[in-house]
Design a protein around this motif. Structure first.
Motif, PDB file in Angstrom:
ATOM      1  N   PRO A 370       0.825  -1.217   0.000  1.00 37.32           N
ATOM      2  CA  PRO A 370       0.000   0.000   0.000  1.00 37.32           C
ATOM      3  C   PRO A 370       0.854   1.258   0.000  1.00 37.32           C
ATOM      4  O   PRO A 370       1.723   1.426   0.850  1.00 37.32           O
ATOM      5  CB  PRO A 370      -0.807  -0.131   1.307  1.00 37.32           C
ATOM      6  CG  PRO A 370      -0.826  -1.603   1.595  1.00 37.32           C
ATOM      7  CD  PRO A 370       0.492  -2.134   1.095  1.00 37.32           C
ATOM      8  N   GLY A 371       0.605   2.134  -0.990  1.00 34.33           N
ATOM      9  CA  GLY A 371       1.325   3.404  -1.063  1.00 34.33           C
ATOM     10  C   GLY A 371       2.738   3.301  -1.576  1.00 34.33           C
ATOM     11  O   GLY A 371       3.457   4.293  -1.596  1.00 34.33           O
ATOM     12  N   GLY A 372       3.180   2.118  -2.014  1.00 28.68           N
ATOM     13  CA  GLY A 372       4.556   1.960  -2.469  1.00 28.68           C
ATOM     14  C   GLY A 372       4.634   1.459  -3.900  1.00 28.68           C
ATOM     15  O   GLY A 372       3.639   1.116  -4.532  1.00 28.68           O
ATOM     16  N   ARG A 373       5.849   1.398  -4.418  1.00 33.78           N
ATOM     17  CA  ARG A 373       6.064   0.879  -5.766  1.00 33.78           C
ATOM     18  C   ARG A 373       6.053  -0.651  -5.731  1.00 33.78           C
ATOM     19  O   ARG A 373       6.364  -1.252  -4.701  1.00 33.78           O
ATOM     20  CB  ARG A 373       7.391   1.382  -6.317  1.00 33.78           C
ATOM     21  CG  ARG A 373       7.363   2.867  -6.666  1.00 33.78           C
ATOM     22  CD  ARG A 373       8.685   3.298  -7.255  1.00 33.78           C
ATOM     23  NE  ARG A 373       8.620   4.666  -7.755  1.00 33.78           N
ATOM     24  CZ  ARG A 373       9.632   5.313  -8.297  1.00 33.78           C
ATOM     25  NH1 ARG A 373      10.810   4.724  -8.383  1.00 33.78           N
ATOM     26  NH2 ARG A 373       9.491   6.536  -8.742  1.00 33.78           N
ATOM     27  N   PRO A 374       5.722  -1.298  -6.860  1.00 31.14           N
ATOM     28  CA  PRO A 374       5.667  -2.759  -6.844  1.00 31.14           C
ATOM     29  C   PRO A 374       7.054  -3.372  -6.834  1.00 31.14           C
ATOM     30  O   PRO A 374       8.039  -2.752  -7.233  1.00 31.14           O
ATOM     31  CB  PRO A 374       4.939  -3.063  -8.160  1.00 31.14           C
ATOM     32  CG  PRO A 374       5.286  -1.915  -9.063  1.00 31.14           C
ATOM     33  CD  PRO A 374       5.362  -0.717  -8.155  1.00 31.14           C
ATOM     34  N   CYS A 375       7.112  -4.597  -6.342  1.00 33.96           N
ATOM     35  CA  CYS A 375       8.300  -5.424  -6.523  1.00 33.96           C
ATOM     36  C   CYS A 375       7.851  -6.705  -7.217  1.00 33.96           C
ATOM     37  O   CYS A 375       6.657  -7.037  -7.220  1.00 33.96           O
ATOM     38  CB  CYS A 375       8.995  -5.711  -5.187  1.00 33.96           C
ATOM     39  SG  CYS A 375       7.980  -6.611  -4.000  1.00 33.96           S
ATOM     40  N   TYR A 376       8.783  -7.405  -7.838  1.00 36.66           N
ATOM     41  CA  TYR A 376       8.446  -8.546  -8.674  1.00 36.66           C
ATOM     42  C   TYR A 376       9.171  -9.795  -8.172  1.00 36.66           C
ATOM     43  O   TYR A 376      10.351  -9.738  -7.804  1.00 36.66           O
ATOM     44  CB  TYR A 376       8.837  -8.282 -10.129  1.00 36.66           C
ATOM     45  CG  TYR A 376       8.240  -7.016 -10.700  1.00 36.66           C
ATOM     46  CD1 TYR A 376       6.874  -6.785 -10.631  1.00 36.66           C
ATOM     47  CD2 TYR A 376       9.040  -6.041 -11.290  1.00 36.66           C
ATOM     48  CE1 TYR A 376       6.314  -5.626 -11.142  1.00 36.66           C
ATOM     49  CE2 TYR A 376       8.489  -4.867 -11.809  1.00 36.66           C
ATOM     50  CZ  TYR A 376       7.125  -4.669 -11.727  1.00 36.66           C
ATOM     51  OH  TYR A 376       6.581  -3.528 -12.228  1.00 36.66           O
ATOM     52  N   GLY A 377       8.446 -10.902  -8.154  1.00 38.15           N
ATOM     53  CA  GLY A 377       9.035 -12.194  -7.812  1.00 38.15           C
ATOM     54  C   GLY A 377       9.138 -13.065  -9.053  1.00 38.15           C
ATOM     55  O   GLY A 377       8.158 -13.205  -9.804  1.00 38.15           O
ATOM     56  N   PHE A 378      10.317 -13.639  -9.302  1.00 36.25           N
ATOM     57  CA  PHE A 378      10.565 -14.462 -10.486  1.00 36.25           C
ATOM     58  C   PHE A 378      10.922 -15.879 -10.047  1.00 36.25           C
ATOM     59  O   PHE A 378      11.906 -16.081  -9.316  1.00 36.25           O
ATOM     60  CB  PHE A 378      11.726 -13.892 -11.317  1.00 36.25           C
ATOM     61  CG  PHE A 378      11.459 -12.538 -11.900  1.00 36.25           C
ATOM     62  CD1 PHE A 378      10.996 -12.405 -13.195  1.00 36.25           C
ATOM     63  CD2 PHE A 378      11.674 -11.391 -11.154  1.00 36.25           C
ATOM     64  CE1 PHE A 378      10.753 -11.149 -13.736  1.00 36.25           C
ATOM     65  CE2 PHE A 378      11.430 -10.132 -11.678  1.00 36.25           C
ATOM     66  CZ  PHE A 378      10.964 -10.014 -12.972  1.00 36.25           C
ATOM     67  N   ALA A 379      10.120 -16.863 -10.482  1.00 39.23           N
ATOM     68  CA  ALA A 379      10.452 -18.273 -10.290  1.00 39.23           C
ATOM     69  C   ALA A 379      11.062 -18.779 -11.593  1.00 39.23           C
ATOM     70  O   ALA A 379      10.425 -18.719 -12.653  1.00 39.23           O
ATOM     71  CB  ALA A 379       9.203 -19.069  -9.927  1.00 39.23           C
TER      72      ALA A 379
END
Length: 478
Positions: A370-379
């Motif tokens: 909430p209120g932040g930039r996204p982060c990404y998870g890579f499998a």
């Protein structure tokens, strides 16, 4: 002010030509004016200034006052009064007018010529100095902006240091003295914290742990890499884990010390932590990146696949350094994640630091706080063995949508070949449908021989390829 003591003797009689040469050589801009301020002659020895002033064309016969900018006319009048009163010459900043309606800054002074009422105006071009002053102002403003950003960053990190729930200390690398301590660390040390400021950290440890800490500090100082150990506090005998990381600031070296309860004293692992432990130990590589694709965390499988020595070599680097063949795969993945939130079974390659390349499939997901930039998870799963033992792709592409998914994953020449196959298959299926599955008519409609049509039917797995109405026996190639 010092002037020539015997100019008549030292300089001798000077003719007009010699005097003109001396005047021209002594300035970038020289005017000869009469008692009324009218220009009688001029010399422009600076080529750039001469071009800017159009060579002084049309000045002769005009008053000098009329050729300068309006804001400089008072200064010109003051110069003329000094000439009339034979006062000591002074240098003044004059904005000399230019033909397009602009002006050029010139430093001017006036010298009276004998009793004829004429004077010489000497001028020096101030543009180089103005340019230097402008660059100096811009540099000063840039320094001030950088200093403001630095102060703001320092304030933010100072605030984080103070409110962090994790006990953190800053040590002097040479002697191991405590330079700073956050409130969480002060609570951990209890009454010992008050006397630790400026003192070695070893004073807060039990005697048998002091040598452990000294060896740990020496090892980090020599290797330049983080290390950890378990020590015992002198107060209450509590065991804590100590992690020391080098922190270099300009020419000095300090240590960032993080404290935590020893592993044996940890509370039961919550369910989410168990999931994180499972991901860390999974045989498939798993990486978490920020919104720009820079690695924040990676499990041991990724470190091994990328042929790195430790996780620190990956953190902060772009995932595209190791993932992808064409150099654009990571951009494609990030674009898909921003649009759809997840990606499944994206085929690409993982490049190791030592030059190895492994075929992989990537599934990824976007997570936004909430209120932040996204982060990404890579499998990232190694499919090299599966591809090596299989006959190739399990089945051909059947639609344009499947073809579109390959963009960014395979080279353009392979895309063109795949597109040709898809179009050819669709055309054959349409011809068979229009002719009621009469292959002789379909071949004629497509401009193919029946033998060529049968070859393509066999290639694409269309129909049962047995004899049919309208086809002669034995037309099917064996």
């Amino acid at each position: 002010m010092t002037s020539f003591k015997a100019p008549g003797k030292s300089l001798g009689p000077l003719g007009a030509e010699v005097a003109a040469s001396v005047i021209a050589a002594a300035s970038d801009f020289a005017l000869v004016i009469d008692s009324g301020g009218v220009i009688r002659d001029l010399a422009l020895t600076n080529e750039d200034l001469s071009r800017e002033l159009a060579g002084g064309e049309g000045w002769v016969g005009r008053k000098w006052l009329e050729t300068v900018a309006e804001d400089s006319r008072g200064k010109v009048e003051a110069l003329m009064r000094e000439v009339e009163s034979r006062a000591a010459p002074r240098w003044r900043h004059i904005n000399q007018g230019t033909p397009p309606g602009g002006s050029v800054p010139i430093l001017c002074t006036a010298v009276r010529l004998g009793e004829a009422g004429r004077a010489v105006i000497f001028g020096r071009d101030l543009r180089p100095i103005s340019d230097l002053q402008q660059r100096l102002v811009e540099a000063q403003q840039s320094v001030e902006r950088d200093y403001t950003k630095l102060r703001q960053a320092e304030t933010r990190y100072r605030l984080l240091f103070q409110i962090s729930p994790e006990p953190v200390l800053i040590l002097d690398a040479a002697a191991g003295r405590v330079l700073e301590m956050n409130p969480a660390a002060a609570r951990l040390f209890g009454t010992t914290a008050k006397r630790l400021a400026g003192r070695p950290l070893t004073e807060a440890l039990a005697p048998d742990s002091q040598e452990v800490l000294r060896l740990l500090l020496a090892g980090v100082r020599i290797s330049g890499r983080s290390d950890e150990a378990t020590v015992t506090l002198v107060e209450e005998g509590q065991e804590i884990g100590v992690t020391i990381s080098p922190l270099r600031q300009e020419d000095s070296l300090t240590f960032l010390v993080r404290l935590a309860p020893a592993r044996g004293e940890l509370a039961p692992v919550p369910a989410k932590s168990k999931l994180l432990q499972a991901v860390e130990g999974a045989p498939d590589a798993f990486v978490v990146t920020d919104h720009e694709g820079r690695i924040l965390d990676a499990n041991a499988a990724f470190i091994d696949a990328a042929q790195l020595a430790n996780e620190e070599q990956a953190v902060g680097q772009s995932l595209g350094r190791w993932l992808g063949r064409q150099g654009v795969e990571l951009d494609v993945l990030l674009g898909a994640l921003r649009q759809r939130g997840s990606v499944r079974l994206f085929a690409t390659a993982l490049q190791g630091e030592l030059g190895t390349s492994t075929e992989v499939e990537v599934s990824a997901v976007s997570v936004r706080e909430p209120g932040g930039r996204p982060c990404y998870g890579f499998a990232i799963r190694d499919v090299g063995l599966r591809l090596a033992t299989g006959p190739g792709r399990s089945e051909p592409l059947r639609s344009v949508n499947q073809l579109t998914e390959l963009i960014g994953r395979v080279p353009l020449k392979d895309l063109v070949r795949e597109a040709t196959d898809v179009i050819e298959r669709l055309c054959i299926e349409a011809a068979l449908q229009l002719t009621g599955d009469n292959r002789a008519s379909a071949a004629e409609m497509l401009g193919l021989s029946r033998q060529s049509l049968y070859v393509k039917l066999r290639r694409y797995g269309l129909g049962d390829l047995g004899p049919e109405n309208g086809d002669p026996e034995g037309a099917l190639p064996q």
